[in-house]
Every structure is written in structure tokens, then in C-alpha cells.
Motif scaffolding. Structure first.
Motif, short mmCIF file in Angstrom:
data_model
loop_
_atom_site.label_atom_id
_atom_site.label_comp_id
_atom_site.label_asym_id
_atom_site.label_seq_id
_atom_site.Cartn_x
_atom_site.Cartn_y
_atom_site.Cartn_z
N SER A 26 0.83 -1.20 0.00
CA SER A 26 0.00 0.00 0.00
C SER A 26 0.87 1.26 0.00
CB SER A 26 -0.92 0.00 1.21
OG SER A 26 -1.66 1.18 1.26
N ASN A 27 1.94 1.26 0.78
CA ASN A 27 2.86 2.41 0.82
C ASN A 27 3.53 2.62 -0.53
OD1 ASN A 27 2.26 2.90 3.48
ND2 ASN A 27 4.03 1.79 4.27
N ALA A 33 1.65 7.00 -6.68
CA ALA A 33 0.61 8.00 -6.94
C ALA A 33 1.16 9.42 -6.70
CB ALA A 33 -0.60 7.75 -6.05
N LYS A 34 1.96 9.61 -5.64
CA LYS A 34 2.55 10.92 -5.37
C LYS A 34 3.50 11.32 -6.50
CE LYS A 34 2.39 10.61 -0.35
NZ LYS A 34 3.20 10.46 0.88
N GLY A 35 4.26 10.37 -7.00
CA GLY A 35 5.17 10.65 -8.11
C GLY A 35 4.42 11.08 -9.35
N PHE A 39 4.64 14.71 -11.22
CA PHE A 39 4.94 14.78 -12.65
C PHE A 39 3.91 15.63 -13.38
CE2 PHE A 39 4.37 13.06 -16.96
CZ PHE A 39 5.64 13.31 -17.46
N LYS A 40 2.64 15.39 -13.09
CA LYS A 40 1.57 16.18 -13.73
C LYS A 40 1.68 17.65 -13.34
CE LYS A 40 -1.89 12.55 -14.28
NZ LYS A 40 -3.24 12.11 -13.90
#
Length: 76
Positions: A26-27, A33-35, A39-40
């Protein structure tokens, strides 16, 4: 032959969770997801930058920068 079906992917997923543990997996997904969000955000910031000004198809000249050594040489 050689095609991976949904059953194969479920078995692989269960093995990954067993090997890495639920919390660790999960981590890792949270870090991915944070990466992606960073990026976006970076791509959106690049879109906000104004394009360089153009003069007849050529890039505009950069402003001259007077250096300290040039100023002291001119005063002598």
C-alpha cells in the motif's frame, strides 16, 4: 497459449501481497501516486511559462549584462 488470463494475474497479485505485505504494498502504491501527481504538476507548470518572444522568426536577443570588470575598465 502463453496468454495471461485474469486468474493468472490474481495469483500473481496475491503472491506479491504475501511477499511484500499489505502495508508495504500500500505504501509503494501511495508513493507511485505521489510521483505521478508531481509529474503532472511539473508538466502543468511548463505549460504556464510564456513562449519566448520572436523577431522575424529568430529568437529575441538577450539583454546585455554589464560585468564589474567591464565597468572598471571603462572608468580607467
Amino acid at each position: 497459449m502463453g496468454a495471461w488470463g485474469i486468474g493468472h494475474w490474481l495469483v500473481v497479485g496475491v503472491l506479491v501481497i504475501l511477499l511484500f505485505g499489505g502495508a508495504r504494498f500500500s505504501n509503494m502504491m501511495g508513493d507511485v501516486a505521489k510521483g505521478i501527481k508531481q509529474f503532472k504538476k511539473g508538466m502543468a507548470e511548463d505549460d504556464d511559462a510564456p513562449p519566448p518572444s520572436r523577431i522575424e522568426g529568430k529568437a529575441a536577443p538577450e539583454p546585455a549584462v554589464e560585468h564589474e570588470a567591464e565597468r572598471t575598465a571603462e572608468k580607467r
